[in-house]
Design a protein around this motif. Structure first.
Motif, PDB file in Angstrom:
ATOM      1  N   ILE A  94      12.984  -2.246   1.215  1.00  0.00           N
ATOM      2  CA  ILE A  94      12.394  -1.217   2.065  1.00  0.00           C
ATOM      3  C   ILE A  94      11.116  -0.672   1.442  1.00  0.00           C
ATOM      4  CG2 ILE A  94      13.789   0.647   1.068  1.00  0.00           C
ATOM      5  CD1 ILE A  94      12.692   0.277   4.774  1.00  0.00           C
ATOM      6  N   ASP A  95      11.052  -0.561   0.123  1.00  0.00           N
ATOM      7  CA  ASP A  95       9.829  -0.082  -0.519  1.00  0.00           C
ATOM      8  C   ASP A  95       8.661  -1.026  -0.246  1.00  0.00           C
ATOM      9  OD1 ASP A  95      10.729   2.318  -1.747  1.00  0.00           O
ATOM     10  OD2 ASP A  95      11.720   1.144  -3.299  1.00  0.00           O
ATOM     11  N   GLU A  96       8.930  -2.318  -0.283  1.00  0.00           N
ATOM     12  CA  GLU A  96       7.876  -3.293   0.005  1.00  0.00           C
ATOM     13  C   GLU A  96       7.481  -3.260   1.475  1.00  0.00           C
ATOM     14  OE1 GLU A  96       9.026  -6.674  -3.365  1.00  0.00           O
ATOM     15  OE2 GLU A  96      10.119  -6.611  -1.452  1.00  0.00           O
ATOM     16  N   ARG A  97       8.466  -3.036   2.346  1.00  0.00           N
ATOM     17  CA  ARG A  97       8.179  -3.081   3.782  1.00  0.00           C
ATOM     18  C   ARG A  97       7.441  -1.845   4.293  1.00  0.00           C
ATOM     19  NH1 ARG A  97      12.848  -2.986   6.506  1.00  0.00           N
ATOM     20  NH2 ARG A  97      14.359  -3.156   4.812  1.00  0.00           N
ATOM     21  N   ILE A  98       7.587  -0.713   3.607  1.00  0.00           N
ATOM     22  CA  ILE A  98       6.860   0.477   4.054  1.00  0.00           C
ATOM     23  C   ILE A  98       5.510   0.631   3.358  1.00  0.00           C
ATOM     24  CG2 ILE A  98       8.992   1.688   4.643  1.00  0.00           C
ATOM     25  CD1 ILE A  98       8.562   3.435   2.138  1.00  0.00           C
ATOM     26  N   ALA A  99       5.185  -0.288   2.448  1.00  0.00           N
ATOM     27  CA  ALA A  99       3.934  -0.168   1.690  1.00  0.00           C
ATOM     28  C   ALA A  99       2.691  -0.078   2.588  1.00  0.00           C
ATOM     29  CB  ALA A  99       3.805  -1.324   0.703  1.00  0.00           C
ATOM     30  N   PRO A 100       2.561  -0.893   3.643  1.00  0.00           N
ATOM     31  CA  PRO A 100       1.380  -0.743   4.506  1.00  0.00           C
ATOM     32  C   PRO A 100       1.298   0.636   5.166  1.00  0.00           C
ATOM     33  CG  PRO A 100       2.388  -2.895   4.840  1.00  0.00           C
ATOM     34  CD  PRO A 100       3.354  -2.091   4.016  1.00  0.00           C
ATOM     35  N   THR A 101       2.439   1.171   5.593  1.00  0.00           N
ATOM     36  CA  THR A 101       2.433   2.490   6.227  1.00  0.00           C
ATOM     37  C   THR A 101       2.069   3.575   5.227  1.00  0.00           C
ATOM     38  OG1 THR A 101       4.068   1.771   7.852  1.00  0.00           O
ATOM     39  CG2 THR A 101       3.826   4.134   7.535  1.00  0.00           C
ATOM     40  N   LEU A 102       2.571   3.477   4.002  1.00  0.00           N
ATOM     41  CA  LEU A 102       2.201   4.452   2.972  1.00  0.00           C
ATOM     42  C   LEU A 102       0.712   4.416   2.678  1.00  0.00           C
ATOM     43  CD1 LEU A 102       5.137   4.095   0.404  1.00  0.00           C
ATOM     44  CD2 LEU A 102       4.533   6.141   1.706  1.00  0.00           C
ATOM     45  N   ARG A 103       0.140   3.244   2.661  1.00  0.00           N
ATOM     46  CA  ARG A 103      -1.288   3.120   2.341  1.00  0.00           C
ATOM     47  C   ARG A 103      -2.177   3.610   3.475  1.00  0.00           C
ATOM     48  NH1 ARG A 103      -4.347  -2.408   0.265  1.00  0.00           N
ATOM     49  NH2 ARG A 103      -6.438  -1.905   0.993  1.00  0.00           N
ATOM     50  N   PHE A 104      -1.818   3.278   4.734  1.00  0.00           N
ATOM     51  CA  PHE A 104      -2.739   3.534   5.836  1.00  0.00           C
ATOM     52  C   PHE A 104      -2.374   4.757   6.671  1.00  0.00           C
ATOM     53  CE2 PHE A 104      -3.015  -1.116   5.073  1.00  0.00           C
ATOM     54  CZ  PHE A 104      -4.341  -1.153   4.661  1.00  0.00           C
ATOM     55  N   SER A 105      -1.190   5.306   6.487  1.00  0.00           N
ATOM     56  CA  SER A 105      -0.766   6.527   7.175  1.00  0.00           C
ATOM     57  C   SER A 105      -1.094   6.489   8.669  1.00  0.00           C
ATOM     58  CB  SER A 105      -1.446   7.746   6.526  1.00  0.00           C
ATOM     59  OG  SER A 105      -0.869   8.949   6.972  1.00  0.00           O
ATOM     60  N   PRO A 106      -0.557   5.521   9.402  1.00  0.00           N
ATOM     61  CA  PRO A 106      -0.833   5.432  10.837  1.00  0.00           C
ATOM     62  C   PRO A 106      -0.145   6.556  11.607  1.00  0.00           C
ATOM     63  CG  PRO A 106       0.917   3.925  10.258  1.00  0.00           C
ATOM     64  CD  PRO A 106       0.425   4.518   8.958  1.00  0.00           C
ATOM     65  N   GLU A 107      -0.421   6.625  12.894  1.00  0.00           N
ATOM     66  CA  GLU A 107       0.253   7.616  13.716  1.00  0.00           C
ATOM     67  C   GLU A 107       1.726   7.278  13.914  1.00  0.00           C
ATOM     68  OE1 GLU A 107      -2.090   9.480  17.082  1.00  0.00           O
ATOM     69  OE2 GLU A 107      -3.301   7.673  16.746  1.00  0.00           O
ATOM     70  N   MET A 108       2.053   5.977  13.923  1.00  0.00           N
ATOM     71  CA  MET A 108       3.423   5.543  14.167  1.00  0.00           C
ATOM     72  C   MET A 108       3.791   4.374  13.274  1.00  0.00           C
ATOM     73  SD  MET A 108       3.791   5.605  18.340  1.00  0.00           S
ATOM     74  CE  MET A 108       5.584   5.397  18.209  1.00  0.00           C
ATOM     75  N   CYS A 109       5.087   4.186  13.065  1.00  0.00           N
ATOM     76  CA  CYS A 109       5.589   2.959  12.452  1.00  0.00           C
ATOM     77  C   CYS A 109       6.985   2.690  12.998  1.00  0.00           C
ATOM     78  CB  CYS A 109       5.613   3.034  10.924  1.00  0.00           C
ATOM     79  SG  CYS A 109       6.888   4.107  10.237  1.00  0.00           S
ATOM     80  N   SER A 110       7.386   1.435  12.948  1.00  0.00           N
ATOM     81  CA  SER A 110       8.722   1.066  13.433  1.00  0.00           C
ATOM     82  C   SER A 110       9.764   1.328  12.348  1.00  0.00           C
ATOM     83  CB  SER A 110       8.743  -0.406  13.833  1.00  0.00           C
ATOM     84  OG  SER A 110       8.538  -1.233  12.705  1.00  0.00           O
ATOM     85  N   MET A 111      11.017   1.485  12.784  1.00  0.00           N
ATOM     86  CA  MET A 111      12.124   1.623  11.839  1.00  0.00           C
ATOM     87  C   MET A 111      13.415   1.155  12.509  1.00  0.00           C
ATOM     88  SD  MET A 111      12.997   2.306   8.776  1.00  0.00           S
ATOM     89  CE  MET A 111      11.412   2.981   8.258  1.00  0.00           C
ATOM     90  N   ASN A 112      13.930  -0.005  12.045  1.00  0.00           N
ATOM     91  CA  ASN A 112      15.218  -0.487  12.548  1.00  0.00           C
ATOM     92  C   ASN A 112      16.326   0.448  12.085  1.00  0.00           C
ATOM     93  OD1 ASN A 112      13.499  -2.682  13.061  1.00  0.00           O
ATOM     94  ND2 ASN A 112      15.184  -4.123  12.876  1.00  0.00           N
ATOM     95  N   MET A 113      17.213   0.817  12.995  1.00  0.00           N
ATOM     96  CA  MET A 113      18.191   1.855  12.698  1.00  0.00           C
ATOM     97  C   MET A 113      19.530   1.317  12.212  1.00  0.00           C
ATOM     98  SD  MET A 113      16.541   4.535  12.766  1.00  0.00           S
ATOM     99  CE  MET A 113      17.963   5.526  12.339  1.00  0.00           C
ATOM    100  N   GLY A 114      19.495   0.219  11.460  1.00  0.00           N
ATOM    101  CA  GLY A 114      20.712  -0.275  10.844  1.00  0.00           C
ATOM    102  C   GLY A 114      20.557  -1.701  10.368  1.00  0.00           C
TER     103      GLY A 114
END
Length: 310
Positions: A94-114
């Motif tokens: 999960i740390d690797e998968r959220i790295a782009p969102t952490l860097r670019f701080s978009p308005e939205m990102c996806s998140m699978n709920m399980g």
């Protein structure tokens, strides 16, 4: 009579399931991803859901540097909301998968709920010759894949992304994911209104039956009341029928080559924009309005384009 809320069209441009052999229209270079995203925006997509690919062979990558090759260009050319994937690769943490969102701080990102079985291996039998060496094994071996998002992963991602005020697209592949989301709201991970993407037709998740859509919607109404907004993603041939039905039920819709390579039964789409134009035409002819990007920002309570970091 109260005016109907406009329908938000999301477009998922390339994804991580389909491979270059399956469609010449699938974008994987930075130029192609940017061009198709811009065209989809012009066709009516208020939200652009983005993955990255390796430009040399179309393979999946979650390297933030790959996203950097197209994000600024899309932002400069469109007003659409940018929604980054936190999936992308089933083999990464999960740390690797959220790295782009952490860097670019978009308005939205996806998140699978399980966590779930997530497979598309039957597609391997449809093709004899492959454009690139990696494709066949990637598809055929997906029967061994587990998409991991444990409660600890969900809390980790929510905690790290909280300072960025990113709105999650909560991807719910089965009814249990709705209960996972309710639990996460109860312990303070997510704030209302949450945005739920009901997903139908992925092997490992709930099937593409209209009864299932009605059941998921009824369950969400019971769990979330007025504290959620919703959209529907139908995979493959279910894309247009499910989007059409959702739009008439008061929901929003998602199309794009990530979810389906088709524009009609047995006919490959020429582009993402073609799918957006089709669902826009259907929705408008049935009497609903299409949301602008600013409409989407208001409906989903987003932080605004000016607050991203790309």
């Amino acid at each position: 009579m109260a005016k109907k809320q406009p329908v938000i069209i999301s477009c998922a441009i390339t994804g991580a399931i389909h491979t270059p052999t399956m469609s010449d229209a699938l974008p994987y270079t930075a130029d192609d991803i940017a061009n198709q995203a811009i065209a989809a925006s012009e066709a009516g997509a208020a939200i652009l859901h983005l993955h990255a690919r390796r430009p040399e062979d179309g393979g999946v990558t979650i390297d933030p540097d790959a996203f950097a090759t197209f994000l600024p260009r899309i932002k400069a050319a469109t007003d659409s909301v940018i929604n980054l994937s936190t999936g992308g690769s089933l083999m990464n943490t999960i740390d690797e998968r959220i790295a782009p969102t952490l860097r670019f701080s978009p308005e939205m990102c996806s998140m699978n709920m399980g966590s779930m079985n997530f497979s598309f291996h039957p597609l391997a039998k449809r093709y004899k010759d492959w454009k690139f060496d990696w494709e066949r094994d990637y598809v055929a071996n997906s029967d061994t894949y587990i998409f991991r998002n444990t409660f600890a992963d969900l809390e980790n991602a929510a905690s790290q992304l909280a300072p960025h005020n990113v709105k999650f697209e909560h991807e719910c592949y089965d009814v249990g994911h709705l209960y996972n989301l309710r639990f996460c709201m109860d312990i303070g991970l997510y704030k209302a209104p949450v945005f739920i993407q009901f997903i139908f037709g992925i092997l490992g998740g709930i099937g593409p039956d209209i009864d299932n859509l009605i059941f998921m919607k009824r369950t969400a109404d019971r769990l979330f009341g007025d504290d959620y907004r919703w959209s529907v993603l139908g995979a493959g041939g279910a894309q247009m029928p499910f989007a059409t039905t959702a739009s008439q039920m008061g929901g929003n819709v998602r199309v794009g080559l990530e979810d389906s390579l088709l524009v009609s039964r047995g006919k490959l789409a020429e582009s993402n924009a073609q799918q957006v134009a089709k669902i826009r035409r259907i929705v408008e002819e049935l009497g609903a309005e299409i949301a602008t990007p600013d409409d989407a920002r208001e409906i989903l309570q987003l932080k605004g384009k000016q607050n991203v970091k790309f």
